[in-house]
Write an enzyme that holds these catalytic residues in place. Structure first.
Site, mmCIF file in Angstrom:
data_model
loop_
_atom_site.group_PDB
_atom_site.id
_atom_site.type_symbol
_atom_site.label_atom_id
_atom_site.label_comp_id
_atom_site.label_asym_id
_atom_site.label_seq_id
_atom_site.Cartn_x
_atom_site.Cartn_y
_atom_site.Cartn_z
ATOM 1 N N LYS A 1 41.509 44.557 29.995
ATOM 2 C CA LYS A 1 40.400 44.197 30.887
ATOM 3 C C LYS A 1 40.237 45.291 31.934
ATOM 4 O O LYS A 1 41.109 46.153 32.083
ATOM 5 C CB LYS A 1 40.639 42.828 31.529
ATOM 6 C CG LYS A 1 41.865 42.719 32.405
ATOM 7 C CD LYS A 1 42.144 41.254 32.708
ATOM 8 C CE LYS A 1 43.449 41.067 33.433
ATOM 9 N NZ LYS A 1 43.335 40.704 34.819
ATOM 10 N N ARG B 1 44.110 28.516 39.063
ATOM 11 C CA ARG B 1 42.943 29.378 38.875
ATOM 12 C C ARG B 1 42.069 28.698 37.830
ATOM 13 O O ARG B 1 41.195 27.925 38.183
ATOM 14 C CB ARG B 1 43.419 30.779 38.461
ATOM 15 C CG ARG B 1 42.372 31.836 38.556
ATOM 16 C CD ARG B 1 42.928 33.239 38.466
ATOM 17 N NE ARG B 1 43.663 33.534 37.220
ATOM 18 C CZ ARG B 1 44.151 34.730 36.914
ATOM 19 N NH1 ARG B 1 43.984 35.748 37.746
ATOM 20 N NH2 ARG B 1 44.793 34.936 35.792
ATOM 21 N N HIS C 1 49.848 31.252 32.554
ATOM 22 C CA HIS C 1 50.012 32.541 33.236
ATOM 23 C C HIS C 1 50.944 32.393 34.425
ATOM 24 O O HIS C 1 50.795 31.466 35.219
ATOM 25 C CB HIS C 1 48.622 33.023 33.687
ATOM 26 C CG HIS C 1 48.610 34.420 34.222
ATOM 27 N ND1 HIS C 1 49.142 35.488 33.540
ATOM 28 C CD2 HIS C 1 48.105 34.940 35.373
ATOM 29 C CE1 HIS C 1 48.968 36.592 34.238
ATOM 30 N NE2 HIS C 1 48.349 36.286 35.359
ATOM 31 N N ARG D 1 51.455 39.089 26.762
ATOM 32 C CA ARG D 1 50.197 39.673 27.238
ATOM 33 C C ARG D 1 50.452 40.699 28.339
ATOM 34 O O ARG D 1 50.070 40.485 29.485
ATOM 35 C CB ARG D 1 49.294 38.577 27.832
ATOM 36 C CG ARG D 1 48.723 37.569 26.882
ATOM 37 C CD ARG D 1 47.688 36.707 27.601
ATOM 38 N NE ARG D 1 48.077 36.327 28.933
ATOM 39 C CZ ARG D 1 48.751 35.216 29.249
ATOM 40 N NH1 ARG D 1 49.081 34.365 28.304
ATOM 41 N NH2 ARG D 1 49.062 34.966 30.501
ATOM 42 N N TYR E 1 33.188 63.546 58.953
ATOM 43 C CA TYR E 1 32.473 62.475 59.670
ATOM 44 C C TYR E 1 33.285 61.949 60.844
ATOM 45 O O TYR E 1 34.504 61.773 60.731
ATOM 46 C CB TYR E 1 32.187 61.311 58.727
ATOM 47 C CG TYR E 1 31.092 61.575 57.738
ATOM 48 C CD1 TYR E 1 29.792 61.857 58.171
ATOM 49 C CD2 TYR E 1 31.358 61.529 56.378
ATOM 50 C CE1 TYR E 1 28.781 62.090 57.253
ATOM 51 C CE2 TYR E 1 30.344 61.760 55.452
ATOM 52 C CZ TYR E 1 29.055 62.040 55.897
ATOM 53 O OH TYR E 1 28.059 62.262 54.992
ATOM 54 N N CYS F 1 35.014 61.232 52.515
ATOM 55 C CA CYS F 1 33.560 61.038 52.409
ATOM 56 C C CYS F 1 33.259 60.291 51.093
ATOM 57 O O CYS F 1 34.168 59.977 50.325
ATOM 58 C CB CYS F 1 32.821 62.361 52.388
ATOM 59 S SG CYS F 1 33.305 63.518 53.665
ATOM 60 N N MET F 2 31.980 60.047 50.811
ATOM 61 C CA MET F 2 31.630 59.335 49.578
ATOM 62 C C MET F 2 32.020 60.143 48.328
ATOM 63 O O MET F 2 32.577 59.599 47.372
ATOM 64 C CB MET F 2 30.125 59.025 49.540
ATOM 65 C CG MET F 2 29.731 58.208 48.323
ATOM 66 S SD MET F 2 27.962 57.939 48.176
ATOM 67 C CE MET F 2 27.677 56.691 49.406
ATOM 68 N N ASP F 3 31.752 61.445 48.355
ATOM 69 C CA ASP F 3 31.970 62.264 47.152
ATOM 70 C C ASP F 3 32.931 63.436 47.371
ATOM 71 O O ASP F 3 33.182 64.194 46.444
ATOM 72 C CB ASP F 3 30.641 62.859 46.674
ATOM 73 C CG ASP F 3 29.524 61.863 46.749
ATOM 74 O OD1 ASP F 3 29.558 60.892 45.988
ATOM 75 O OD2 ASP F 3 28.633 62.037 47.609
HETATM 76 C C1 LIG Z 1 45.731 35.807 32.111
HETATM 77 C C2 LIG Z 1 46.351 37.155 32.264
HETATM 78 N N1 LIG Z 1 47.254 37.539 31.358
HETATM 79 C C3 LIG Z 1 47.860 38.746 31.444
HETATM 80 C C4 LIG Z 1 47.561 39.626 32.471
HETATM 81 C C5 LIG Z 1 48.283 40.946 32.551
HETATM 82 O O1 LIG Z 1 49.027 40.994 33.731
HETATM 83 P P1 LIG Z 1 49.917 42.264 34.101
HETATM 84 O O2 LIG Z 1 48.966 43.377 34.317
HETATM 85 O O3 LIG Z 1 50.631 41.872 35.345
HETATM 86 O O4 LIG Z 1 50.811 42.495 32.958
HETATM 87 C C6 LIG Z 1 46.620 39.258 33.426
HETATM 88 C C7 LIG Z 1 46.299 40.173 34.516
HETATM 89 O O5 LIG Z 1 45.918 39.903 35.588
HETATM 90 C C8 LIG Z 1 45.994 37.978 33.327
HETATM 91 O O6 LIG Z 1 45.106 37.574 34.217
#
Ligand SMILES: Cc1ncc(COP(=O)(O)O)c(C=O)c1O
Length: 374
Positions: A42, A136, A165, A219, A257, A303-305
């Protein structure tokens, strides 16, 4: 093409992504856990480039991925990623048909979600989310899960997984992890349903959790990019810029700035093309970079860039500057910014080109927009 781009020194700010380190981290998780690794990609694979990293993982034999949204999942599919893609967040129930079209697995986060789904769910792959303490998304109640599974299956959906989780996996001294695990195990056992995938541990959870045999999938996210509690994990991404201008600033002159930095004596100031629009936080103004191993503090505001640094002596224009990497570990950078590596990595802007290396050679350059004729 890539050799030509590099030899032309086309880019002044860039990230280097070490594919060998990523591959080694992946294998480490697989070999230590003896479980299927669902790679968390992600947020653009925590800034590393989701599609390319996932395709590399595909070629190494990994074919389970997790993202946060429908859009991230479709992006992976449209870019040739094969295997399971689980959307960890709650999608809009009315868009379940889009998940089916792209062969994506969705998280079932609540009974409301189930009741908002349409009638015919043939082809929909689901993972039930159990809330064991994060508060959550996810179900609290086993009876409700039983009811949800019944509805989903009666309408043709396939309930292939169940997961939860950890909230405190990186703080093993806290008892919450164990409490969460026990709650998860008790809930799953009480369902009397056979799930193909049972998963709970994130990166640190794999090293600290007690679910040796109960789950069959992990995960990890941040650990795959190099940052979790195991000495053999290797950092994957380093961030560089370079000096576009080097000038002498005289005693009493200010820089940037707000004129917040005043030179106390004549000194060399270097300018770099990286700023907060690139994800380089303004809080870095109190920090430093490395120029050939020499630690150089920022001068004035980010700065921005662009941003300016104080050089110990006149250093040639175009000299590379490390923001984090070999000389300045990202963990140190994160600590000094009072944050975590995740945040710094996933904020690296899209406009920064990523060079992918293997055996110290560039093998790929991110995104079409960086490929142009010179
Ligand atoms: C549902 C879920 N699983 C796994 C992960 C992976 O977590 P991490 O990056 O701490 O291994 C996340 C990350 O936020 C998550 O939200």
């Amino acid at each position: 093409m890539i050799e030509r781009i590099l030899s032309m020194k086309q880019f002044q700010t860039w990230a280097e992504v070490d594919l060998d380190a990523f591959h080694s981290n992946l294998d480490l998780y697989r070999d230590l856990s003896h479980k299927t690794v669902m790679i968390v990609v992600k947020a653009n694979a925590y800034g590393h480039g989701d599609a390319y990293m996932s395709r590399c993982a595909n070629t190494w034999g990994y074919d389970h991925f997790a993202v946060s949204s429908l859009e991230e999942a479709i992006h992976l599919r449209n870019n040739g990623v094969t295997g399971m893609i689980l959307i960890l967040g709650a999608i809009i129930p009315g868009l379940a048909h889009v998940a089916i079209q792209h062969d994506l697995s969705v998280t079932v986060p609540s009974m409301e979600f189930v009741t908002e789904l349409y009638e015919d769910l043939h082809g929909l792959k689901c993972h039930i989310k159990v809330d064991t303490g994060m508060n959550r998304i996810g179900f609290h109640d086993a009876d409700e899960i039983r009811e949800a599974i019944k509805i989903l299956e009666s309408r043709g959906a396939s309930v292939e997984g169940i997961f939860s989780h950890y909230a405190t996996a990186d703080e093993p001294e806290k008892p919450m992890m164990n409490t969460q695990f026990l709650k998860f195990r008790e809930t799953v056992n009480s369902l009397d349903h056979s799930f193909r995938y049972i998963h709970m541990a994130n990166s640190d959870g794999v090293f600290h959790n007690p679910d040796e045999t109960f789950t069959n999938m992990i995960r990890p996210g941040i650990g795959l990019y190099g940052y979790a509690d195991h000495p053999d994990l290797k950092p994957v991404l380093s961030l560089y810029s370079s000096l576009t201008l080097v000038k002498k600033v005289h005693a009493g002159e200010t820089v940037g700035y707000g004129a917040s930095y005043t030179a106390s004596h004549d000194e060399w100031i270097g300018t770099m093309p990286i700023g907060y629009a690139d994800g380089w936080d303004r809080k870095n103004a109190s920090r430093y970079v490395s120029v050939g191993g020499e630690i150089c503090p920022f001068a004035g505001r980010i700065c921005m860039d662009q941003s300016m640094i104080r050089l110990p002596y006149e250093i040639p224009v175009h000299t590379p500057v490390e923001l984090f990497g070999k000389d300045i570990p990202l963990t140190v950078c994160a600590k000094e910014l009072d944050t975590i590596p995740h945040e710094i990595l996933c904020r690296i802007a899209e406009r920064i080109p990523r060079f992918y290396t293997s055996a110290k050679k560039t093998v790929h350059l991110s995104e079409e927009r960086f490929h142009y004729d010179l």
